[in-house]
Structures are given as C-alpha cells and as structure tokens.
Design a protein around this motif. Structure first.
Motif, PDB file in Angstrom:
ATOM      1  N   PHE A 250       0.820  -1.216   0.000  1.00  0.00           N
ATOM      2  CA  PHE A 250       0.000   0.000   0.000  1.00  0.00           C
ATOM      3  C   PHE A 250       0.850   1.261   0.000  1.00  0.00           C
ATOM      4  O   PHE A 250       0.462   2.281  -0.559  1.00  0.00           O
ATOM      5  CB  PHE A 250      -0.920  -0.027   1.228  1.00  0.00           C
ATOM      6  N   GLY A 251       2.038   1.199   0.609  1.00  0.00           N
ATOM      7  CA  GLY A 251       2.923   2.362   0.641  1.00  0.00           C
ATOM      8  C   GLY A 251       3.484   2.749  -0.704  1.00  0.00           C
ATOM      9  O   GLY A 251       4.103   3.799  -0.847  1.00  0.00           O
ATOM     10  N   ALA A 252       3.259   1.896  -1.717  1.00  0.00           N
ATOM     11  CA  ALA A 252       3.735   2.192  -3.077  1.00  0.00           C
ATOM     12  C   ALA A 252       2.623   2.725  -3.967  1.00  0.00           C
ATOM     13  O   ALA A 252       2.792   2.823  -5.180  1.00  0.00           O
ATOM     14  CB  ALA A 252       4.329   0.928  -3.695  1.00  0.00           C
ATOM     15  N   ARG A 253       1.480   3.096  -3.374  1.00  0.00           N
ATOM     16  CA  ARG A 253       0.309   3.440  -4.179  1.00  0.00           C
ATOM     17  C   ARG A 253       0.494   4.659  -5.067  1.00  0.00           C
ATOM     18  O   ARG A 253      -0.212   4.803  -6.065  1.00  0.00           O
ATOM     19  CB  ARG A 253      -0.906   3.645  -3.264  1.00  0.00           C
ATOM     20  N   HIS A 254       1.423   5.536  -4.732  1.00  0.00           N
ATOM     21  CA  HIS A 254       1.636   6.721  -5.563  1.00  0.00           C
ATOM     22  C   HIS A 254       2.712   6.500  -6.630  1.00  0.00           C
ATOM     23  O   HIS A 254       3.098   7.442  -7.328  1.00  0.00           O
ATOM     24  CB  HIS A 254       2.015   7.915  -4.684  1.00  0.00           C
ATOM     25  N   GLY A 276      -2.475  -3.785  -1.308  1.00  0.00           N
ATOM     26  CA  GLY A 276      -1.864  -3.235  -2.518  1.00  0.00           C
ATOM     27  C   GLY A 276      -2.566  -3.610  -3.804  1.00  0.00           C
ATOM     28  O   GLY A 276      -2.048  -3.334  -4.894  1.00  0.00           O
ATOM     29  N   LYS A 277      -3.744  -4.243  -3.719  1.00  0.00           N
ATOM     30  CA  LYS A 277      -4.459  -4.661  -4.923  1.00  0.00           C
ATOM     31  C   LYS A 277      -4.745  -3.472  -5.839  1.00  0.00           C
ATOM     32  O   LYS A 277      -5.243  -2.448  -5.397  1.00  0.00           O
ATOM     33  CB  LYS A 277      -5.778  -5.341  -4.542  1.00  0.00           C
ATOM     34  N   GLN A 286       2.520 -10.332 -16.086  1.00  0.00           N
ATOM     35  CA  GLN A 286       3.596 -10.549 -15.119  1.00  0.00           C
ATOM     36  C   GLN A 286       3.093 -10.571 -13.667  1.00  0.00           C
ATOM     37  O   GLN A 286       3.884 -10.721 -12.744  1.00  0.00           O
ATOM     38  CB  GLN A 286       4.669  -9.463 -15.265  1.00  0.00           C
ATOM     39  N   PHE A 287       1.788 -10.437 -13.498  1.00  0.00           N
ATOM     40  CA  PHE A 287       1.234 -10.416 -12.144  1.00  0.00           C
ATOM     41  C   PHE A 287       0.990 -11.836 -11.663  1.00  0.00           C
ATOM     42  O   PHE A 287       0.280 -12.622 -12.303  1.00  0.00           O
ATOM     43  CB  PHE A 287      -0.066  -9.621 -12.104  1.00  0.00           C
ATOM     44  N   LEU A 288       1.573 -12.172 -10.503  1.00  0.00           N
ATOM     45  CA  LEU A 288       1.442 -13.509  -9.931  1.00  0.00           C
ATOM     46  C   LEU A 288       0.166 -13.669  -9.122  1.00  0.00           C
ATOM     47  O   LEU A 288      -0.504 -14.700  -9.194  1.00  0.00           O
ATOM     48  CB  LEU A 288       2.631 -13.798  -9.015  1.00  0.00           C
ATOM     49  N   GLY A 289      -0.154 -12.686  -8.305  1.00  0.00           N
ATOM     50  CA  GLY A 289      -1.307 -12.774  -7.433  1.00  0.00           C
ATOM     51  C   GLY A 289      -1.082 -12.019  -6.144  1.00  0.00           C
ATOM     52  O   GLY A 289      -0.097 -11.293  -5.975  1.00  0.00           O
ATOM     53  N   VAL A 290      -2.008 -12.199  -5.210  1.00  0.00           N
ATOM     54  CA  VAL A 290      -1.972 -11.534  -3.915  1.00  0.00           C
ATOM     55  C   VAL A 290      -1.315 -12.465  -2.906  1.00  0.00           C
ATOM     56  O   VAL A 290      -1.540 -13.676  -2.915  1.00  0.00           O
ATOM     57  CB  VAL A 290      -3.388 -11.162  -3.446  1.00  0.00           C
ATOM     58  N   GLN A 441      -5.162   1.684  -9.401  1.00  0.00           N
ATOM     59  CA  GLN A 441      -4.852   2.014  -8.016  1.00  0.00           C
ATOM     60  C   GLN A 441      -5.975   2.876  -7.452  1.00  0.00           C
ATOM     61  O   GLN A 441      -6.554   3.716  -8.142  1.00  0.00           O
ATOM     62  CB  GLN A 441      -3.512   2.758  -7.944  1.00  0.00           C
ATOM     63  N   GLY A 442      -6.268   2.681  -6.161  1.00  0.00           N
ATOM     64  CA  GLY A 442      -7.236   3.529  -5.488  1.00  0.00           C
ATOM     65  C   GLY A 442      -8.669   3.061  -5.558  1.00  0.00           C
ATOM     66  O   GLY A 442      -9.562   3.739  -5.049  1.00  0.00           O
TER      67      GLY A 442
END
Length: 595
Positions: A250-254, A276-277, A286-290, A441-442
């Motif tokens: 979540f800290g990478a949302r921006h 972070g979804k 390239q997305f693996l999952g949660v 995002q968001g």
C-alpha cells in the motif's frame, strides 16, 4: 554511500543523504488586535485548523465539547454529526484516503473520548492524517468526580494525553499561551510524509476563555531521506545479477506508473499485498497474485518452483497479514526493502538477508529507472504461474453463494463504475481479496493492520463523502449490526452502498473454529432485515435471495442517489479462503503448547 550496520542479523541499512524540500502548510491568517481581544480559544483553534488545510470535521457532540463544536459549526469547516464516536473516527480515516486532506475528529469527555480510541489506533496503523480534539475536565474540578470526569484521576495519561505509540503528538491545552507551539507541532506533523495522528485535549473552561495570543506564520523545511546515487547503483547491480520479483504494498500506491515501467523493462514477476491490490494491474501477464491472507496459491508456486534471486519490496511491512512470515517467501539472496520508515525493513524477516533503503517509494523507483539499463529482461523462459479464476454459473435455487456474489460485484461495480470498493474485516474481505480483480490504483480499500471490525462499515460513509461519489462496502451482518452510520449517510445524503453478506452468524469465527477443531462456541445471529432497518433511517435498499437477481440489485444500488443497502441472503456453508490464517493460528497454538 553511508552504510550503517544494525543489530538485526543479515540486515544492511543504507541511510542516504537528505534532500531538503520546503513543506507547507503555513499559518498565515493573523487577526487584528481588536479581533484578538474578542477571540475565544475555540475560535483561535478553529482558525488554526482552517489554516492547516482542514475542510471537514467528524464527531459526536456533548456538553464538554460544546463551545468548540459550536465554533466549528460556524466556520468554513464542514461539520458532520455522527451517531457514534468510533464511526466518526473510522469515517475520518477513510475521508483522508479519499481526498488526501487532513481530517478533524471531535468528541466530548469520558466515553466520548474512549469510544473514539479504536478509530485512532486504526488511523495510526493505516497511516492517515487525523487531528483528534477532545474535551477534558477543567483543573478546579479534577479529582472531585465531575460528570464524565476526564483527567489523570480517571484515565491513564500516558498514551492518551501524551505522545507515544498511539498518537504521534498529544497534549492538553491548559492556557492560550500554548497555542503557538501546538500550531507548530501540528503543521510540522502534517507536512511530514506518511501518517500523522495528533490528540489535542481542551478543558471545557479553556474552550470558551478569551485569547490574545497571535498565531504567527509557520513554515517548515523538512529533510527527507531519499536514495543516493550510490545506493541506487548498488541496487541496480544486485537486481541485474539474476531474476527478481517485485512485492508491492500500500505504501507504493503513488508509484503505480513507475512500478509498471520497471516490471516491463526487467521482466520481473510482480505480487502484491492485500492492501496493494490494483497498484499493479491484476490482469497483467507478469502479475502472480496476492500474497498472505486470502492470497493466491500461484504466488507460493512461483516462489517454490521458480525462486527469484532477490525480491524488491516496495512499501509493505511484510506483516503477518501480508506474508504469514512464511519461509518460502524469502528469496535465495534476500530482500531489497524500500520504505520511508527506517524501522520497517528487516522487522518481519529478521533472519533474512536484507538491504534496507530508506526512501519514498516513488522517488526510489524513478531513480532506479534512470540507472537501470534498458532493456534488462531477466525473466526466465518458464511461464509464470497465475491466479486461477473460476466462474460459477448463477442458480435460481438456494441461498446466494459468496463466490457468485463477488463475480456480480466484479462485473457490475468494479468493471462498470468508478466506485471505490471497500471490504470489511471477516469473511467479507477474505472473499473480496481472493476473488475481485482491480487494474487501477485507489479502487480497493481494506483495513487489515489494526483489523477493527466496523472500520469500513462506517468508513464507507467517510470515503463516499470525501470523494463526493459512490463508495461500496462489502460487509458481514455482524459488522453491519455493530455501527453502520446509515443514519448519518441518510442525513447528509452521502452516496454510500452497503452489500451485506447476511448469513445469520459470525461466519469467519464459525468456519475458523471448525477448521481448528474447536466446537461449542455460539456464533449465530438472529436474522436481520437490513432493508427495513435502512428504510427506517431514511435510506433505501433491496433484499436478494436468488443469484439470478444479483446484477439487477447492484445496478439499482449504483443508480440510487440515496444511501443504499443490498441485503444478500448468503449460503453460510461455502468455505471462505482463510486457510492460511487458520494454519497460522494452529501453528501459534502449537508453539504455545510446546513452550
């Protein structure tokens, strides 16, 4: 490069040179001398809040806070009067995340203050910016059993009225001479990156007293640690040595755009925390999952069968909810962990080799992209595993299966609207995390840090209000009965939507106990008609008993200009995807027995 070794094993920390940037807000509204002579402390406090950028105040009134509450109501700050202090606090947290404006939460003395504390803990864990203002008992009455006495005689001062693990800054305003320092502390805290939760306690008698203390203009130049060129160069070198994965929190949302660019030029696999979804599109190849709670088996398959050399961790604490601290999530050569908080890297996995970078995630990734050779495709020729998506056809018989409900939410709300989707603690957020798919995002919010039940069943009101648009909360019937604030939404015509998983029980507890072999606990709740309950408070709603009626009901909820409740009769026998959590609880119990 300035490198400092810490006591934690295998942890190397890079403390980079500071980059100084001017940070405002400023307190620049200075009343004239004649205005000062007639100004109350409440008026001075409200002027201070206006100049700090506060636009909204949520709370519940009472005799102890009456002077300040009245002054707030006459100001430019819009005041929303809630039904419970915890609901006001949770709504304030979500309003902040909806519009990035600091929020005020106000309460009266005694239970007014204590009712809000759970919401303040949630604000601290979530990283919101909240100024909590409460009333306290005037000095001459302390220790004399005043009504709802709020003082050192009746409450623990440490932690509630002092700075510490709950509040970044807390104080009691005993006289107007303390206002300038309080204004400086608040301005400084709000200007810093990350969350800031403050508590200002003001005795009732002080609120209405006159103040002649001017609040001077305040401006701060705050030094923020950012990654140096040497630190970036070392990261480039380490990441270039072999395949790596990116773990997004979540800290990478921006930094969503930059993270996607980094993944595409390196071929790195990407996974995300439950919070972070959507930061990295869940439909990307390239997305693996949660990871972690209600996460996807594809992530563990990748880590066990195609283990990367390193994992670049961006903006997540790797908490139990995110990782379950599984050893399988530790890559061959450890982590490069980037976070604005220097205490985060290495805490979750103290034995893993960790290169810690204290930096804003967005600034770090931008700097990394400048030095990263392009293209640098480190991906293997083996196809990446992906989450399995199973579609279940709706039925016209029996109660609604939660998987079918989630697919209807995906199609009707996630893909055909811009509403923010929120999921309450319990089976609600287990199903949402595991099943829903976001590419922006968001659009998704959960509160899993402090994990307060009732956070988002009330927070949806703050989110819809803060963004001036639709917000949808997926909640359980137990949470909905706790503290829903439907009445508040109806009063202010806030476009909140509640989708209630009505299975007449605390089903996460029921299923969790069964999975652990624990029997005999009562988890049942009398069936509630949430539609009639909502209508009695001025909202609207619809009950859904068949899967074939789901999409039409959700479309009606989205189209409604009023608060709306979708009461869904849920099949309680469908096992929620909480196996990882159950295994963790069993493991903890086993360790306690052995010890």
């Amino acid at each position: 490069m300035n490198t400092q070794s810490l006591t934690q094993k295998n942890k190397k920390v890079i403390v980079s040179p500071s980059h100084t940037v001017p940070l405002l807000p400023s307190l620049n509204k200075q009343p004239s001398q004649s205005e000062l002579s007639q100004q109350t402390v409440s008026e001075a406090v409200v002027n201070m809040l206006e100049n700090l950028g506060v636009r909204h105040a949520f709370g519940v009134s009472g005799g102890g806070i009456a002077p300040l509450w009245t002054t707030l109501s006459r100001s430019s700050i819009q005041v929303l009067h809630f039904r419970h202090e915890a609901g006001a606090a949770f709504a304030g947290v979500e309003s902040y995340f909806a519009n990035n404006c600091p929020i005020v939460v106000f309460t009266t003395t005694g239970p007014g203050l204590t009712n809000a504390l759970t919401g303040m803990f949630a604000a601290r864990w979530e990283g919101a910016k909240v100024i909590f203002i409460s009333a306290s008992t005037p000095a001459p009455q302390r220790g004399r059993w005043a009504i709802q006495e709020t003082s050192a005689y009746t409450m623990p001062i440490s932690g509630i009225f002092t700075s510490g693990s709950l509040f970044h800054y807390a104080t009691t305003l005993e006289n107007d001479a303390e206002l300038p320092e309080i204004a400086c502390r608040l301005a400084q805290g709000l200007a810093k990156p990350g969350g800031f939760v403050a508590h200002i306690s003001i005795p009732t008698s002080i609120q209405s007293s006159l103040s002649q203390v001017p609040l001077s203009r305040v401006a701060f130049s705050q030094s923020i640690a950012t990654a140096s060129e040497e630190a970036i160069a070392e990261c480039v070198q380490l990441l270039s040595e072999g395949p790596f994965a990116i773990w997004v929190g979540f800290g990478a949302r921006h930094a969503a755009k930059e993270i996607r660019e980094l993944a595409q030029i390196t071929g790195a696999a990407v996974m995300c925390s439950p919070r972070g979804k959507g930061i990295f599109p869940e439909d990307h190849s390239q997305f693996l999952g949660v990871t972690g709670f209600a996460g996807h088996p594809s992530v563990l398959t990748y880590m066990q069968e195609q283990q990367p050399l390193r994992v670049l961790v961006l903006g997540t604490r790797l908490s139990e909810f995110t990782s379950f601290w599984r050893p399988a999530m530790v890559p061959a050569r450890g982590f490069i962990h980037v976070d604005i908080d220097p205490e985060v890297p290495g805490a979750a996995y103290p034995s893993a080799e960790t290169l810690a970078i204290q930096s804003d995630v967005g600034a770090f990734v931008k700097a990394l992209l400048k030095q990263m050779p392009e293209p640098l495709d480190l991906s293997t020729s083996i196809l990446l595993p992906h989450r399995e998506c199973i579609t279940i056809e709706p039925s016209t018989e029996g109660a609604v299966r939660p998987e079918v409900l989630m697919e209807a939410i995906q199609k009707t709300i996630v893909e055909q609207s811009d509403a923010v989707v929120m999921a309450e603690s319990g089976n609600s957020f287990a199903w949402a995390i595991h099943t829903l798919r976001f590419i922006q995002q968001g659009r998704f919010r959960i509160s899993n840090g402090f994990g307060a039940m009732g956070h988002l069943v009330t927070g949806v009101v703050g989110c819809a209000f803060g963004r001036n648009g639709k917000a949808v909360a997926i909640v359980g019937d137990g949470a909905m009965l706790m503290n829903s604030e439907v009445s508040t939404a109806a009063k202010y015509q806030i476009r909140a939507v509640w989708i209630v998983l009505n299975d007449a029980r605390y089903n996460m507890c029921d299923q969790g106990n069964s999975a652990q072999g624990l029997k005999g606990a009562d988890t049942e709740i009398p069936r509630t008609d949430f539609v009639n309950l909502a209508r009695s408070m001025g909202a609207d709603g619809i009950r859904v008993e068949r899967e074939s009626d789901l999409e039409a009901a959700l479309e009606k909820a989205l189209a409604s200009p009023a608060p709306f409740v979708v009461d869904v009769i849920i099949d309680p026998t469908r096992p929620a995807p909480i196996g990882g959590r159950i295994q963790g609880l069993i493991s903890q119990r086993s360790k306690e027995v052995k010890n």
